[in-house]
Motif scaffolding. Structure first.
Motif, PDB file in Angstrom:
ATOM      1  N   LEU A 226       0.846  -1.201   0.000  1.00 30.40           N
ATOM      2  CA  LEU A 226       0.000   0.000   0.000  1.00 30.40           C
ATOM      3  C   LEU A 226       0.879   1.247   0.000  1.00 30.40           C
ATOM      4  O   LEU A 226       0.639   2.185  -0.768  1.00 30.40           O
TER       5      LEU A 226
ATOM      6  N   PRO B 206      -2.319   4.825  -3.808  1.00 29.56           N
ATOM      7  CA  PRO B 206      -2.730   4.041  -2.646  1.00 29.56           C
ATOM      8  C   PRO B 206      -4.236   3.772  -2.575  1.00 29.56           C
ATOM      9  O   PRO B 206      -4.652   2.680  -2.167  1.00 29.56           O
TER      10      PRO B 206
ATOM     11  N   TYR C 226      -5.035   0.822  -4.744  1.00 28.71           N
ATOM     12  CA  TYR C 226      -4.576  -0.414  -4.102  1.00 28.71           C
ATOM     13  C   TYR C 226      -5.536  -0.813  -2.985  1.00 28.71           C
ATOM     14  O   TYR C 226      -5.895  -1.983  -2.847  1.00 28.71           O
ATOM     15  N   TRP C 227      -5.961   0.162  -2.192  1.00 26.13           N
ATOM     16  CA  TRP C 227      -6.924  -0.107  -1.112  1.00 26.13           C
ATOM     17  C   TRP C 227      -8.210  -0.704  -1.682  1.00 26.13           C
ATOM     18  O   TRP C 227      -8.707  -1.712  -1.179  1.00 26.13           O
TER      19      TRP C 227
ATOM     20  N   ILE D 227      -7.624  -4.401  -0.428  1.00 30.99           N
ATOM     21  CA  ILE D 227      -7.869  -4.357   1.015  1.00 30.99           C
ATOM     22  C   ILE D 227      -9.348  -4.266   1.358  1.00 30.99           C
ATOM     23  O   ILE D 227      -9.846  -5.021   2.203  1.00 30.99           O
TER      24      ILE D 227
END
Length: 90
Positions: free
Chosen positions: A46, A52, A55-56, A60
């Protein structure tokens, strides 16, 4: 706790606790999301991701269970008034 600040974008700061494997994400609108059971490698990726927030969203948001964000003041409330307010007997 390890902290990484991001200069722009939707995610402004990420905090990771390797002992509990909890990740807290602070967003540009002031909200904070916490995730449990996040491996340290996911936090590192991350932090090094070009975007970011992407990516989250991809790795995630739907993969790890949400947790309860820790209070900024740290620790548990001192008494019930901290939890519920009030306590004035006027």
């Amino acid at each position: 706790m390890t902290t990484k600040e991001f200069p722009g974008g939707r995610i402004r700061k990420a905090e990771y606790d390797p002992a509990s494997q909890e990740l807290q994400l602070h967003f540009d609108r002031g909200n904070v999301l916490a995730y449990k059971h996040v491996p340290e490698e996911v936090f590192r990726r991350l932090c090094s991701a070009p975007t970011p927030a992407t990516y989250w969203e991809d790795r995630i948001a739907e993969e790890y269970p949400k947790g309860q964000p820790k209070r900024a003041g740290g620790g548990a409330p001192k008494d019930l008034k901290d939890l519920f307010g009030g306590g004035d007997d006027n």
